[in-house]
Design a protein around this motif. Sequence first.
Motif, PDB file in Angstrom:
ATOM      1  N   GLY A   1     -14.407  27.001   3.729  1.00 54.32           N
ATOM      2  CA  GLY A   1     -13.727  25.659   3.765  1.00 54.32           C
ATOM      3  C   GLY A   1     -14.335  24.561   4.357  1.00 54.32           C
ATOM      4  O   GLY A   1     -15.586  24.586   4.729  1.00 54.32           O
ATOM      5  N   CYS A   2     -13.596  23.452   4.612  1.00 56.79           N
ATOM      6  CA  CYS A   2     -14.240  22.214   5.044  1.00 56.79           C
ATOM      7  C   CYS A   2     -12.974  21.751   6.127  1.00 56.79           C
ATOM      8  O   CYS A   2     -12.007  21.461   5.789  1.00 56.79           O
ATOM      9  N   SER A   3     -13.464  21.609   7.377  1.00 53.63           N
ATOM     10  CA  SER A   3     -12.286  21.093   8.362  1.00 53.63           C
ATOM     11  C   SER A   3     -13.064  20.769   9.629  1.00 53.63           C
ATOM     12  O   SER A   3     -13.821  21.339  10.269  1.00 53.63           O
ATOM     13  N   LYS A   4     -12.549  19.431  10.122  1.00 60.51           N
ATOM     14  CA  LYS A   4     -13.070  19.119  11.595  1.00 60.51           C
ATOM     15  C   LYS A   4     -12.429  19.902  12.481  1.00 60.51           C
ATOM     16  O   LYS A   4     -12.957  19.971  13.747  1.00 60.51           O
ATOM     17  N   GLU A   5     -11.091  20.434  12.263  1.00 60.50           N
ATOM     18  CA  GLU A   5     -10.487  20.926  13.498  1.00 60.50           C
ATOM     19  C   GLU A   5      -9.506  22.450  13.090  1.00 60.50           C
ATOM     20  O   GLU A   5      -9.547  22.544  11.687  1.00 60.50           O
ATOM     21  N   PHE A   6      -9.546  23.130  13.966  1.00 69.23           N
ATOM     22  CA  PHE A   6      -8.778  24.508  13.543  1.00 69.23           C
ATOM     23  C   PHE A   6      -7.641  24.615  14.459  1.00 69.23           C
ATOM     24  O   PHE A   6      -7.555  24.534  15.620  1.00 69.23           O
ATOM     25  N   GLU A   7      -6.322  24.709  13.926  1.00 66.56           N
ATOM     26  CA  GLU A   7      -5.149  24.898  14.331  1.00 66.56           C
ATOM     27  C   GLU A   7      -4.746  26.404  14.620  1.00 66.56           C
ATOM     28  O   GLU A   7      -4.602  26.930  13.503  1.00 66.56           O
ATOM     29  N   CYS A   8      -4.452  26.997  15.538  1.00 67.21           N
ATOM     30  CA  CYS A   8      -3.809  28.258  15.789  1.00 67.21           C
ATOM     31  C   CYS A   8      -2.202  28.015  15.440  1.00 67.21           C
ATOM     32  O   CYS A   8      -1.463  27.215  15.877  1.00 67.21           O
ATOM     33  N   PRO A   9      -1.925  28.927  14.417  1.00 65.91           N
ATOM     34  CA  PRO A   9      -0.430  28.771  13.989  1.00 65.91           C
ATOM     35  C   PRO A   9       0.434  29.157  14.935  1.00 65.91           C
ATOM     36  O   PRO A   9       1.727  29.051  14.703  1.00 65.91           O
ATOM     37  N   TYR A  10       0.289  30.070  16.178  1.00 61.02           N
ATOM     38  CA  TYR A  10       1.065  30.647  16.899  1.00 61.02           C
ATOM     39  C   TYR A  10       1.698  29.455  17.737  1.00 61.02           C
ATOM     40  O   TYR A  10       2.824  29.239  17.676  1.00 61.02           O
ATOM     41  N   HIS A  11       0.823  28.774  18.572  1.00 55.77           N
ATOM     42  CA  HIS A  11       1.515  27.795  19.520  1.00 55.77           C
ATOM     43  C   HIS A  11       0.859  26.379  19.169  1.00 55.77           C
ATOM     44  O   HIS A  11       0.856  25.439  20.284  1.00 55.77           O
TER      45      HIS A  11
END
Lengths: 400, 166
Positions: free
Chosen positions: A112-122
Amino acid sequence: MKGQCDMATTAGMEEYETVRARIAGQFTTEKDIPKAIFSDPAIYREELKRIFRGHYWHMVAHRAELPEANSFKTFWLGETPVLLTRGEDETLRAFVNTCTHRGTLLEQRATGCSKEFECPYHRWLFSNKGNFIGGPGRRDFRSDFVAEDYALREFQVDEIAGLIFCSAAPQVGLEEWLGQCAGHVRDVMLDDGRLTLLGYQNAIFNANWKTYFDNDFYHAPLLHMGFRLLSWHGGQGEVRVEEPVGHFSVGYESSPYEDNGFLADPSLVEMKGTDARARVVALRPAYVLTKHLDTISVRFVRPLGVDRTQVTYAFFGHESDSPEYQAHRVRQASNLLGPSGMITIEDAAVFNRQQMTSRDGGMSRFVVGVDRPAAEARQNDENGNTAGWAYYREVMGFDR
Amino acid sequence: MTADIHMRAVSAEAMSAIDGLMGNYVAALDWQDWNGWLGSFADSCHYSVTSRQNAESNLPLCYMIDDCRARIEDRVKFITEVWASTIEPYRTRHVTQRLSVSRMDDRNYRVLSNVVVMFTQNNDPSGVLVTGYYDDVVTVDGGTALFASKTVYIDGTPTRYLAYPL
């Protein structure tokens, strides 16, 4: 918690040492491999640590799979999830794909393409440079919280002609690691590495990862009926065996197919390009690259346990290909050299059939050409295998 | 998959011919009647097996591409003459479910079907080889139907390497 981990590690080491000592008595030369090496779970677990989380460089991607800034690819290095990113600064970085808070898998998409990665948990957020950016409720974080301590754990990354490698703890640079095989790697990448991704073929073999690798890059042409029926002769290629690690590569010129009437449609095996270089490159611990006719292939490997291995065959074209030439590459790649390929399908049967016997207490032996020095190796000798096994004995402690 | 579930203007005769073709196709595969498999394709035909991963990423690579009848003949030749003694043979059981039939012109119909392929190796317990769907163009001439093209999209990684067409 720390105490529990230490105890588990110690128990694992004790178990491995017991297994190692038992097998070492049989494993006295790289020419004779006790089959337990391919079937013992304790050995497999130790390989994950010493090889997949150790100093080896692992072939993990090509730049064509990360086609623009902020692209990413996820994969597994042994049993470690990895997130490979291409930053806006064009720098390639690889991280353990795990949120540093509670250990949730961070990114689950394959690409994919993304500048940021967010954890779904917290909802912890990380940049594609691996930095901890922030998370909700920060004023209540523990008092010794320092953002830098929570950056994603990073691997070393390097590339050669667009082919990307990573390592948890390299002892030498990539170029030195590849040694004299680096030239053949560049050949497969058509020198400049400006490749385009054509797609993937996936296969799961019921084989240990070493059983797969040991039999993928080398075998006498006796196995492949297709080669013989198509009157293909590789000729005497230029063989390179890189010691001590045991990489192997062979290079020769593709000979044009002479229609012997066997195929109703011989256009499938024609070489329509002008680059006649044919190469097979096998890089320890487990990676194979090939250029045959107009196909360019790299094979990524993921061990799934002591007797299962997933292999992803990625095929490529070149940015300069005309649409007609690319269509030919696709047609040839789709039919000839993948897990169901007309030439290579027999390989899979050999992987599986070797693994089936791996618990019979016997040995797997190398015989052909193994008394020759590696520098004098010939194309179908088995000393391309033994060089790597000598290194494996050392890395895994069977040489003492 | 863009399933058009409306079976517009498809005559009972055409539908019967299409169903007959689907039955014959599956039977040919499961009984390993390779000439029967070849016989289910029109003179001008295209057969391919690809993954949803490639298709959804617009990547053209397939597991198999037979873009003319001669290629299909060659696939039969490899199965019967080249690989017979080396590959690990298996039996299959194809279970298909027709989803839609759309008339494209006077002779051609687009047919979408789900497919699950079970496999049995030696006399071991059976397992799922692949799941996926067929996207076919079927040419109907009178009571006879043949595949002008058949594209097999598989959902994930095959459980074992594919030796036979799906």
